[in-house]
Design an enzyme around this catalytic site. Structure first.
Site, mmCIF file in Angstrom:
data_model
loop_
_atom_site.group_PDB
_atom_site.id
_atom_site.type_symbol
_atom_site.label_atom_id
_atom_site.label_comp_id
_atom_site.label_asym_id
_atom_site.label_seq_id
_atom_site.Cartn_x
_atom_site.Cartn_y
_atom_site.Cartn_z
ATOM 1 C CB ALA A 335 11.924 -0.313 25.864
ATOM 2 C CD GLU A 761 9.962 12.842 8.578
ATOM 3 O OE1 GLU A 761 8.940 12.391 8.051
ATOM 4 O OE2 GLU A 761 10.965 12.151 8.827
ATOM 5 C CB CYS A 1209 -6.164 -0.667 36.142
ATOM 6 S SG CYS A 1209 -5.433 -1.498 34.703
ATOM 7 C CG HIS A 1330 -6.168 3.701 34.222
ATOM 8 N ND1 HIS A 1330 -5.477 3.469 35.381
ATOM 9 C CD2 HIS A 1330 -5.939 2.629 33.425
ATOM 10 C CE1 HIS A 1330 -4.841 2.309 35.305
ATOM 11 N NE2 HIS A 1330 -5.115 1.772 34.123
ATOM 12 C CD GLU A 1332 -5.875 6.161 37.615
ATOM 13 O OE1 GLU A 1332 -5.053 5.263 37.378
ATOM 14 O OE2 GLU A 1332 -7.099 6.036 37.369
#
Length: 1369
Positions: A335, A761, A1209, A1330, A1332
């Site tokens: 990632a 697909e 958070c 959150h 925002e």
């Protein structure tokens, strides 16, 4: 002289993780009956610590749950590898230095495990316990550490070896001999094996010849660099090869056939094939960022807008080999590498949203092994099987790789953790399980597919890299080098099992996403300068490390370069020159900066605390030189690398593939005698079809505030979305869509069809988003194959040809980006028996397109009947692009019945797809579609079930029109004389109709508009393959009707639990099983109303408007620390409410560039400050509390009468730790680990309580959905605060409006549902959710329809920010 000390810390394992580890250790030795774990902190100081300093260090290192008293037993102290500096240490040491502890040289963390055995009778009498023998100790130790980054020592004192500096290893040469070519070749062959270089015979000959011409021997640095730069992974030799198939020369390479798509359809593509990501045309967008030069009185930049032509980045990568070897870091760095590719496109760009996919072999879930998870030969016709035969057991796996289940427990967490901490939402993906014995060859994915992709944005003026004048500075930005990922590019190019175990493990990288966040902030600051962007060119550091990235950087500009090895930023001693130059440590970029721009660039890096170093400079001469500044200038060791660029990156021998096609005879799928009741449930339970919730809620899907459609659909948040959608900016409704398509099992039977179906697909998925035309679609193609296995190369060639030369040109769409991984087989020896698992040719397609209006995106959520007992007022229509063929080859039905088949779904006519796409877009634009879901794995049955699950309703399906003789099918959706048209066995035809996975979709339309819908379908030539199949019902049953008889009926709840079973089981093996059971049991609530908002105020009212009208705009500091990632959306919300928002980094306060006194308020934003080192938000808080200047400044701010502050958070966690200096916050709790022991990303409901908070004024009593995205949100009063006295602002409530502690409605288990607390005067408020990220209605994955139309499209949460502005007057 260094002074060492050890500070014991908190518990390192929660109770259930401790129990889980104990269960693992008991399998090694049943006499082990207890295990405990405690953190240890090793501190190296430049001077002895005074009593006060020691107390400060102890306070700094006090976080988490206190450890219990020591117990007797065998001790294992797990610490970072000697000679390394861990990412944890870098951050903790930085925190210490900010806490007025300058004498701290370094803090490292280890874990002390104590393993205790039973006393036994005799030992009980003597008081002793069994001690583990050496073999058992070694086996236990293997389970307690990651041998790539950690070691195990026996005592705490041995941990001080962490601070030893290891001597550097020497440069090595490979002696090719003075004249004997054969001897030289033999020496290089030996080095090839020893170093795991994966060089071909042609490349060995090429190198022997090249070094003979250079008149010297190669260094190990040069060989490793050459091997990585020219690996299959980096150079795509097979895709660029010449081909001969069955003796016939092919006129195009694989890559030429892919390029053909772009040559025929270049429109809308800005960059293809020439950079780290492709770029497609976007549109004008309001880009929002801190503007340099706006410092003014505050000394920090103000956020502002810039209208700019903004294009879209597209990139999809695979990280298959590392994920097979070590799933968490393999997926994590996969990632991370893809994110870096996006950021390093052109002259710098901004990653935006991600996709993730996994394909593995059979899971073999404990206590839930399925009947099809064995090695029965599926090529044997079902009719020839003896029902009494016992199927052979599973094929097994080699020890060196992870099991499929382990991959799916650890890999998704790795990928999600990197995305979460970096701050990129993951909005879509896929998960497939496939493993079958086909004619004696086991087909499957022991070498998994781990795919990471995404989109980003780039200014039109930054899409192409600039040339590099001689003297251009070549800079490494980001993390340090360590001996990590050696040979990763070469290793990933080999079949799993052909390398040695040590080299396989060496080739896996480890990730540090918080470091990458810092580097990306520097890149963001650079591109924000527009034409003044100091970056001339940029590359990410991936395979081959900087040995590949730096040469690529200069080669693209036709330059050479000179580098100093000793200028490379390292955090490991004892590295050899090859390890310094070629390691694949992550989170690094190489940049080209003009010398005149360097001071400004340096200031950006220092502000963000992003490490950087000038490693070299560009030269006119195209020679690559790497000098070792530690070696004498006249020594041969002075030049670890000294070679012409064209030797490294020129034209090594071009590969030639001479292959043949292999025919295979396979039986058709036999459905005779199959029980519909059994098959229906088995198909829903198959992991490919089943719920993917366990993959989704672990990920942050809202960071950045630009997402509008994630995987979760409707008020019951069911994971069935077809497409991910984002907005271009925070103002408008134009955006981008992305999705995936793959049908890899079909390739076992017909590889070209599998490629066509993958594209089909992707198109039927992305059709759910409003897109102006199919021609705007851009594809990424990721190709996997087991090249070298008989027949597989030819299948790959034929599939690429079908896609690149036929289907894509016919559709008028292009593939401007992609990747290949062509060593997809696993080989091993099992007690003398040679085994292998061969993956089918696997094309994973990712589709991207611009979206006209994100509000028009369709979802699969069925709209139920108006009320119980009423007649259905909507109709379901299936559009069958398979035209009644109902081919079952490669289907999930085939897999669960242990068959393979010989005829697969296919794209018979590209025009069908074009007409389908156009029809759906037209129907959507006309407002005729209530729900949409494409047909894929599990066929019509799974499609309809998922729509019912999302709609929380029953559905009745009639298959009469799908079981007709195709030659007599009507062109209209109503049945006409169907009884006379039927042929064949009705039960068999029903199974084929329900479970065939042909392309198509099910749409829900108002019954009153059915004729109008069919008129549109007829206009596009689709009426003959479109059929009315039923409607929702009020009974809560999923029913199938045929011939006026009900042939199947089951409660939706029962089927949804079957569909959720796999997700529940995997989550239970990974997370707190009490929580996962609670979530699973929530499905039993048939009357669950879903998210049920209730507002006590007027959504359209703007309470800040009168104050904005005065023209006054109070200054709001948008406060962040390194690792914070939610500041941009927060700044926009505050700006929209009437504040001037300023970007304030903690480094600005420390350096005195600005002061809190310059602002009316601040918002502490969400993210992962310091990567949550020393506890979530605690490191950030302690840099304030333990730094005299900052503590005084914050205390003064809190004690002002006119100041306000909000913590969200991570900012909430930080401010909770500042409670001692916040007036009226004495009752606040800390916020600690979620009860689920997992990161939670969800849309939940909170109730606004009556409280003093100025932020919630006028909202009291409202119940409003809001997103959470945190791992440590539990309001913990055990160490701090008073639950009886705390002023609560928000509480989590269930769907009936009751305060709840039930998971996941209360996502962290906080007592009394506490989600937000405030001070007695209400000026300072903290909350874990959150607001925002959802200040616009469109940012929510679900909201009542009327919210989007109210006022300016703001959500109820905008009221919070406007209340703050009202408070300022």
């Amino acid at each position: 002289m260094a002074h060492f000390s050890c500070f014991p810390g908190a518990l390192a394992l929660s109770a259930f993780r401790q129990q889980r580890l104990l269960s693992t250790l008991k399998r090694i030795d049943p006499e082990i009956d207890a295990v405990s774990a405690q953190y240890l902190h090793f501190v190296a100081a430049d001077a002895p610590l005074s009593a006060d300093d020691a107390a400060r260090v102890q306070a700094l290192l006090t976080y988490g749950s206190p450890a219990s008293a020591e117990t007797e037993g065998d001790r294992f102290v797990v610490i970072p590898r000697f000679g390394t500096i861990s990412p944890w240490a870098s951050k903790a040491t930085e925190i210490a230095r900010h806490c007025a502890l300058p004498q701290i040289h370094r803090i490292e963390r280890g874990v002390e495990f104590t393993v205790t055995c039973k006393k036994g009778l005799l030992r009980g009498l003597t008081g002793g316990r069994k001690q583990l023998d050496e073999a058992t100790r070694a086996a236990v130790a293997a389970h307690l550490h990651d041998r790539m980054t950690e070691i195990v020592v026996a005592t705490r004192e041995a941990g001080y070896g962490l601070f030893d500096v290891l001597p550097a290893k020497a440069l090595r040469f490979v002696d090719l001999g003075s004249g004997d070519a054969a001897a030289g070749r033999g020496a290089l062959e030996a080095a090839n094996t020893e170093m795991g270089l994966a060089l071909s015979d042609d490349e060995i000959d090429y190198l022997v010849d090249a070094y003979r011409k250079l008149g010297r021997n190669p260094t190990d640095v040069e060989l490793m660099m050459f091997a990585q730069a020219n690996s299959e992974h980096c150079r795509h030799k097979i895709f660029n090869a010449d081909w001969t198939i069955d003796g016939e020369t092919q006129d195009k390479s694989l890559f030429a056939m892919i390029r053909n798509t772009h040559q025929l359809a270049p429109q809308g593509t800005v960059v293809a094939y020439s950079d780290n990501a492709a770029v497609m045309e976007g549109g004008m967008a309001e880009r929002w960022f801190p503007h340099a030069g706006t410092d003014g009185e505050t000394g920090v930049p103000q956020y502002g807008r810039r209208e700019a032509l903004t294009h879209t980045l597209m990139k999809v990568e695979t990280h298959n080999h590392p994920t097979a070897i070590s799933p968490f870091p393999g997926a994590s760095t996969g990632a991370g590498g893809e994110i870096r590719d996006e950021g390093a496109t052109g002259r710098g760009a901004k990653p935006k949203a991600g996709l993730t996919g996994f394909t593995v072999s059979n899971l073999l879930l404990p206590e839930a092994v399925q009947s099809w998870e064995n090695a029965r030969d599926t090529a044997q016709p079902a009719a020839q099987r003896n029902p009494g035969d016992t199927a052979p057991g599973p094929v097994g796996k080699p020890d060196r790789i992870a099991s499929p289940l382990q991959i799916m427990i650890e890999g998704p967490i790795g990928g999600a953790a990197f995305n979460n901490e970096f701050g990129r939402p993951n909005l879509g993906g896929y998960f497939r399980v496939y493993e079958q014995n086909v004619g004696g060859t086991v087909r499957g994915y022991h070498k998994p597919i781990m795919i990471a992709g995404g989109i980003g944005n780039i200014d039109a003026g930054h899409t192409h890299k600039h040339g590099l004048p001689a003297g251009t500075l070549l800079v490494q930005l980001g993390g340090p080098g360590m001996r990590i990922g050696m040979g990763g590019g070469a290793a990933s190019s080999m079949a799993t099992g052909t390398n040695t175990a040590d080299l396989d493990f060496d080739s896996v990288q480890r990730g540090n996403p918080e470091m990458q966040r810092r580097a990306q902030e520097v890149i963001n600051a650079c591109w924000a300068l527009g034409e003044d962007n100091p970056i001339l060119s940029i590359h990410d550091v991936g395979a081959g490390g900087i040995s590949n990235a730096f040469p690529e950087l200069v080669d693209g500009a036709d330059r050479g370069a000179r580098f100093d090895l000793r200028q490379v930023h390292l955090e490991e001693s004892g590295l050899s020159p090859a390890e310094i130059w070629c390691n694949e440590s992550q989170e690094r970029y190489t940049l080209a900066i003009a010398p005149g721009d360097f001071p400004r660039f340096q200031a950006m890096c220092e502000r963000e605390r992003a490490p950087f170093s000038v490693v070299g400079f560009a030269t006119e001469e195209q020679q690559l030189q790497v000098v070792d500044g530690d070696a004498p200038a006249d020594a041969v060791e002075h030049f670890p690398v000294n070679m012409p660029m064209d030797v490294l990156l020129g034209k090594p021998p071009r590969m030639h593939r001479d292959v043949r096609r292999v025919a295979q005879a396979l039986p058709e799928v036999d459905v005779t005698g199959l029980d519909l009741e059994t098959v229906a449930r088995d198909v829903l339970r198959h992991p490919t079809v089943a719920s993917k919730s366990f993959l989704i809620t672990i990920g942050d899907r809202t960071v950045g505030g630009l997402n509008t459609r994630d995987q979760m659909v409707g008020p019951w948040q069911v994971p069935v979305a077809d497409v991910a959608v984002t907005t271009l900016d925070y103002k408008g409704y134009a955006g981008e869509a992305m999705t995936m398509g793959e049908r890899t099992p079909l390739a076992v039977i017909d590889a070209p069809a599998s490629g066509r179906m993958a594209i089909g697909e992707a198109i039927t998925n992305i059709a759910a988003a409003p897109i102006a035309s199919l021609a705007q679609l851009k594809l990424s193609a990721n190709w996997m194959a087991a090249c070298g296995v008989d027949g597989e190369d030819a299948r790959l060639y034929d599939t690429v040809k079908a896609v690149g030369m036929e289907l894509c040109p016919a559709l008028g769409i292009s593939i401007p980006v992609g990747k290949d991984s062509l060593s997809m087989r696993t080989k091993w020896d099992d007690a003398g028996e040679a085994k292998e698992v061969v993956a089918p040719v696997s094309l994973i397609v990712s589709a991207f397109a611009p979206v006209t209006d994100v509000r028009k995106t369709l979802t699969p959520q069925l709209k139920p009947v108006a009320s119980a007992g009423e007649a259905a007022d909507t109709t379901l229509i299936v559009i069958d692009l398979g035209h009644g063929k109902h081919r079952l080859g490669g289907s999930i039905l085939a897999q669960v019945t242990q068959q393979i088949g010989n005829s697969v779904p296919d794209v018979g006519d590209a025009e069908d797809l074009k007409r389908f796409f156009a029809a759906i877009q037209q129907l959507n634009a006309a407002g005729m579609l209530l729900a949409y879901h494409d047909r894929s794995d599990g066929g019509l049955w799974a499609t309809v079930c998922e729509m019912a699950f999302a709609g929380h309703c029953g559905v009745s399906i009639n298959v009469d029109m799908l079981t007709l003789d195709g030659a007599h099918a009507s062109d209209y959706g109503d049945a006409k004389n169907w009884a006379q048209q039927v042929s064949g066995r009705r039960a068999d035809m029903t199974l084929r109709a329900l479970f065939a996975e042909e392309l198509g979709a099910v749409i829900q339309v108002p019954a009153a508009q059915r004729d109008a819908v069919f008129a549109v379908l007829r206009e596009h030539g689709l009426a003959a393959c479109s059929h009315v199949i039923g409607a929702p019902n009020a009974s809560g049953q999923i029913e199938i009707w045929r011939d006026a008889k009900k042939v199947f009926s089951a409660p939706r709840i029962e089927l949804q639990r079957a569909w959720t079973d796999v997700s529940w089981r995997i989550a239970s093996l990974r997370d707190n099983p009490e929580c996962t059971q609670s979530e699973y049991d929530r499905l039993l609530d048939a009357e669950d109303p879903g998210i049920s908002p209730n507002l006590t105020f007027d959504l359209a009212e703007d309470v800040a408007a009168p104050f904005i009208a005065t023209g006054a705009r109070p200054r709001m500091a948008i406060l962040r620390e390194q690792g914070v990632n939610s500041q941009v959306e927060m700044a926009y919300a505050m700006d929209k409410a009437g504040f001037d928002a300023y970007d304030v980094h903690m480094s600005d306060l420390l350096a005195g560039r600005t002061r809190l006194a310059d602002f009316k308020g601040f918002v502490a934003c969400g993210g992962f400050s310091y990567g949550d080192v020393l506890g979530a938000g605690e490191g950030w808080a302690k840099t304030i509390l333990f730094n005299g200047m900052l503590a005084e400044q914050f205390a003064a701010f809190f004690n002002r009468a006119d100041s306000i502050a909000l913590g969200v958070c991570n900012g909430c966690q930080m401010m909770a730790n500042l409670a001692p200096i916040i007036p009226g916050a004495g009752a606040w709790p800390k916020f600690t680990r979620n009860q689920s022991e997992q990161y939670e990303g969800r849309l939940v409901t909170v109730q606004v309580e009556a409280s003093p908070s100025i932020f919630y004024a006028g909202m009291e009593g409202s119940r409003i959905p809001i997103v959470v995205a945190h791992g440590e949100g539990y309001a913990d009063f055990s160490q701090q605060g008073d639950i009886g006295k705390v002023a609560v602002g928000l509480r989590y409530v269930d769907n009936r409006g009751e305060v709840t502690q039930t998971y996941p409605l209360n996502p962290n288990g906080s007592p009394q549902g506490i989600a937000s607390v405030t001070t007695h005067d209400g000026r300072f408020t903290v909350l874990m959710p959150h607001p925002e990220r959802v200040f616009r209605a469109v940012q929510m994955s679900w909201h009542p329809k009327d919210w989007a139309a109210a006022g300016d499209g703001s959500s109820p949460w905008m009221r919070m920010f406007r209340n703050a502005r009202k408070q300022m007057g």
